[in-house]
Design a protein around this motif. Structure first.
Motif, PDB file in Angstrom:
ATOM      1  N   GLY A 109       7.090  -0.610 -65.434  1.00  0.00           N
ATOM      2  CA  GLY A 109       6.729  -1.835 -64.815  1.00  0.00           C
ATOM      3  C   GLY A 109       5.929  -2.601 -65.384  1.00  0.00           C
ATOM      4  O   GLY A 109       6.324  -3.102 -66.746  1.00  0.00           O
ATOM      5  N   GLU A 110       4.764  -3.017 -64.907  1.00  0.00           N
ATOM      6  CA  GLU A 110       3.921  -3.627 -65.509  1.00  0.00           C
ATOM      7  C   GLU A 110       2.887  -3.187 -66.267  1.00  0.00           C
ATOM      8  O   GLU A 110       1.963  -3.569 -67.229  1.00  0.00           O
ATOM      9  CB  GLU A 110       3.096  -4.775 -64.651  1.00  0.00           C
ATOM     10  N   HIS A 111       2.759  -1.658 -66.092  1.00  0.00           N
ATOM     11  CA  HIS A 111       1.965  -0.626 -67.147  1.00  0.00           C
ATOM     12  C   HIS A 111       2.359  -0.586 -68.336  1.00  0.00           C
ATOM     13  O   HIS A 111       3.572   0.010 -68.528  1.00  0.00           O
ATOM     14  CB  HIS A 111       1.665   0.514 -66.181  1.00  0.00           C
ATOM     15  N   GLN A 160      -6.041   2.844 -71.059  1.00  0.00           N
ATOM     16  CA  GLN A 160      -4.598   2.499 -70.761  1.00  0.00           C
ATOM     17  C   GLN A 160      -4.008   3.883 -69.709  1.00  0.00           C
ATOM     18  O   GLN A 160      -2.640   3.680 -69.639  1.00  0.00           O
ATOM     19  CB  GLN A 160      -4.077   2.282 -72.106  1.00  0.00           C
ATOM     20  N   MET A 161      -4.739   4.356 -69.184  1.00  0.00           N
ATOM     21  CA  MET A 161      -4.246   5.537 -68.404  1.00  0.00           C
ATOM     22  C   MET A 161      -3.892   5.098 -66.957  1.00  0.00           C
ATOM     23  O   MET A 161      -4.587   4.153 -66.487  1.00  0.00           O
ATOM     24  CB  MET A 161      -5.531   6.620 -68.187  1.00  0.00           C
ATOM     25  N   GLN A 162      -2.719   5.631 -66.431  1.00  0.00           N
ATOM     26  CA  GLN A 162      -2.382   5.347 -65.067  1.00  0.00           C
ATOM     27  C   GLN A 162      -2.496   6.582 -64.208  1.00  0.00           C
ATOM     28  O   GLN A 162      -1.408   7.379 -64.609  1.00  0.00           O
ATOM     29  CB  GLN A 162      -1.202   4.555 -64.977  1.00  0.00           C
ATOM     30  N   ILE A 163      -3.275   6.726 -63.258  1.00  0.00           N
ATOM     31  CA  ILE A 163      -3.315   7.764 -62.470  1.00  0.00           C
ATOM     32  C   ILE A 163      -2.876   7.620 -60.958  1.00  0.00           C
ATOM     33  O   ILE A 163      -3.369   6.386 -60.535  1.00  0.00           O
ATOM     34  CB  ILE A 163      -4.878   8.440 -62.310  1.00  0.00           C
ATOM     35  N   LEU A 164      -1.837   8.082 -60.478  1.00  0.00           N
ATOM     36  CA  LEU A 164      -1.153   7.844 -59.239  1.00  0.00           C
ATOM     37  C   LEU A 164      -2.177   9.049 -58.205  1.00  0.00           C
ATOM     38  O   LEU A 164      -2.460   9.982 -58.804  1.00  0.00           O
ATOM     39  CB  LEU A 164       0.168   7.987 -59.018  1.00  0.00           C
ATOM     40  N   ALA A 165      -1.785   8.673 -56.899  1.00  0.00           N
ATOM     41  CA  ALA A 165      -2.376   9.700 -56.044  1.00  0.00           C
ATOM     42  C   ALA A 165      -1.647  11.026 -56.140  1.00  0.00           C
ATOM     43  O   ALA A 165      -0.268  11.036 -56.450  1.00  0.00           O
ATOM     44  CB  ALA A 165      -2.180   8.955 -54.431  1.00  0.00           C
ATOM     45  N   TYR A 166      -2.137  11.933 -55.831  1.00  0.00           N
ATOM     46  CA  TYR A 166      -1.694  13.358 -55.642  1.00  0.00           C
ATOM     47  C   TYR A 166      -1.918  13.786 -54.318  1.00  0.00           C
ATOM     48  O   TYR A 166      -2.842  14.108 -53.783  1.00  0.00           O
ATOM     49  CB  TYR A 166      -2.103  14.449 -56.447  1.00  0.00           C
ATOM     50  N   ASN A 167      -0.898  13.576 -53.365  1.00  0.00           N
ATOM     51  CA  ASN A 167      -0.974  13.640 -51.799  1.00  0.00           C
ATOM     52  C   ASN A 167      -0.813  15.010 -51.421  1.00  0.00           C
ATOM     53  O   ASN A 167      -0.293  15.859 -52.160  1.00  0.00           O
ATOM     54  CB  ASN A 167       0.080  12.624 -51.389  1.00  0.00           C
ATOM     55  N   ARG A 168      -0.944  15.221 -50.066  1.00  0.00           N
ATOM     56  CA  ARG A 168      -1.053  16.430 -49.492  1.00  0.00           C
ATOM     57  C   ARG A 168      -0.093  16.376 -48.114  1.00  0.00           C
ATOM     58  O   ARG A 168       0.066  15.530 -47.394  1.00  0.00           O
ATOM     59  CB  ARG A 168      -2.108  16.930 -49.092  1.00  0.00           C
ATOM     60  N   ALA A 186      10.563   2.443 -70.274  1.00  0.00           N
ATOM     61  CA  ALA A 186      10.690   2.313 -71.902  1.00  0.00           C
ATOM     62  C   ALA A 186       9.890   2.823 -72.691  1.00  0.00           C
ATOM     63  O   ALA A 186       8.888   3.135 -72.565  1.00  0.00           O
ATOM     64  CB  ALA A 186      10.549   0.645 -72.181  1.00  0.00           C
ATOM     65  N   HIS A 187      10.698   3.449 -73.847  1.00  0.00           N
ATOM     66  CA  HIS A 187       9.625   4.393 -74.926  1.00  0.00           C
ATOM     67  C   HIS A 187      10.021   3.827 -76.239  1.00  0.00           C
ATOM     68  O   HIS A 187      11.207   3.515 -76.651  1.00  0.00           O
ATOM     69  CB  HIS A 187      10.547   5.612 -74.888  1.00  0.00           C
TER      70      HIS A 187
END
Length: 404
Positions: free
Chosen positions: A98-100, A242-250, A180-181
């Motif tokens: 995406g934008e990241h 530059q790190m992107q951390i998403l939530a880790y949900n329960r 993309a890589h």
């Protein structure tokens, strides 16, 4: 001082990179891996998830599975799907989701520095998962999937990495998930400069891959005195900004089987609750709660936790200390059957679906842990609760392998 070394990567020719590249072994089930690799003899899942080439129902931790992984790796090399570079190099690996955007250095990190805590950890490993990685790595005589490391960003390193990226990339592909890589081979002179710059970095931090790095240490200890580059392990190293951390949900199951109204009242005893339109909380110290067919926002009360403790101040710790244990009796989330974890990449719809279809009592949508919190916990020599971070995008496997 952080030692990052060039290595002779086993990697696919550019024309085969998209066929080889695979998700990490631990984000897909055996069933999913079989489906992803179907009809593709070059898929790296045949190395990282070798049970897919054996009869269904095989124990994925049995001797034939580990042996099949080695057989499949050897076969990819024999067919020229993976080829060793003629000389040791560093590599630059960029991802766009995406934008990241994030760009890291592919290199070998030092097992000795891992053992001496120059490479810092924030997570306790599980013995069974660590044992699995030890057997896998030892049987392959290779680190087939990289450890995800981070460091406090250094402008001079950023500049040198961007200089590498001015050339055309060796690989340029988009995987089926839309990420993309790109990969660049670093010229030797510029690689030497980057190595030198990293020697001024005081610490590296394991972001993702605690079991792989712990296993690398154990394999090295077992092979000490034997030939081979087992004193180093494969890593991709990204600057922290530059790190992107998403939530880790329960997902939570109430052993008392209280009604939604009773659970809401129990929550109100410890948190400030309000109806919400959005699942995701928009600030730290707040949770989205899916209960009774709708979303609520629950706000942590000031003074209800130790803000001076980098672990106690984590949102996931507060969820455990104020909700999971006192209200639901979940003392050890690693072993309890009354809690499950859902990576933020799956979205709030997955939380709603599983509560509605599987009989969970409620879902908690957490605010993501910040990378600064991870570094603070690691610097304090402490450990985060399990399932505290979900990094995205994931590193693709098979684009570079460190054989030893």
């Amino acid at each position: 001082m952080a030692t990052l070394s060039p290595f002779r990567a086993l990697r696919p020719p550019a024309a085969l990179a998209a066929q080889v590249a695979s998700p990490p072994y631990d984000v897909v089930s055996t069933k999913e891996a079989r489906a992803l690799a179907a009809g593709n003899a070059d898929s790296f899942l045949r190395v990282s998830r070798p049970e897919i080439d054996l009869p269904e129902g095989v124990d994925e931790h049995s001797d034939p599975v580990y042996a099949k992984g080695r057989e499949n790796l050897d076969e990819l090399v024999r067919r020229g799907v993976l080829r060793a570079d003629p000389e040791p190099r560093l590599y630059v690996y960029a991802q766009r989701m995406g934008e990241h955007r994030q760009t890291g250095l592919v290199a070998c990190a030092s097992v000795d520095e891992y053992d001496r805590d120059v490479i810092k950890k924030h997570e306790k490993t599980r013995a069974d998962k660590e044992d699995d990685r030890v057997r896998h790595i030892d049987t392959l005589s290779a680190h087939d999937e990289p450890v995800f490391l981070t460091y406090r960003a250094v402008p001079d390193i950023d500049t040198a990495i961007e200089e590498v990226k001015r050339a055309a990339p060796e690989y340029d592909l988009v995987t089926p998930d839309g990420v993309a890589h790109q990969l660049w081979v670093v010229p030797p002179a510029l690689g030497a400069r980057i190595e030198q710059l990293f020697r001024g970095v005081p610490a590296l931090y394991v972001a993702d891959g605690h079991h792989r790095s712990a296993a690398a240490s154990r394999v090295h200890a077992a092979r000490r005195g034997q030939p081979g580059e087992h004193g180093a392990f494969l890593a991709v190293v990204f600057p922290h900004d530059q790190m992107q951390i998403l939530a880790y949900n329960r997902l939570v199951r109430d052993p008392q089987r209280r009604s939604p109204d009773a659970l809401l009242e129990a929550l109100r005893q410890v948190l400030d609750l309000e109806p919400a339109k959005d699942a995701r909380p928009d600030h730290p110290l707040a949770f989205g709660v899916y209960l009774g067919g709708r979303w609520w926002h629950a706000h942590v009360r000031k003074g209800s936790f130790d803000a001076s403790d980098p672990v106690k101040a984590l949102d996931c710790s507060i969820a455990q200390d104020q909700l999971l244990e006192p209200l639901f009796g979940i003392r050890d989330p690693r072993t309890s059957k009354d809690v499950d974890f859902v990576g933020g990449i799956r979205g709030h719809q997955e939380l709603e679906r599983r509560v509605n279809e599987e009989g969970w009592s409620l879902a908690l949508h957490l605010f993501p842990t910040r990378i600064e919190q991870l570094i603070a916990v690691s610097d304090a020599g402490k450990l985060m609760p399990p399932k505290s971070t979900w990094f995205e995008p994931k590193l693709r496997s098979g684009l570079f392998v460190h054989g030893f």
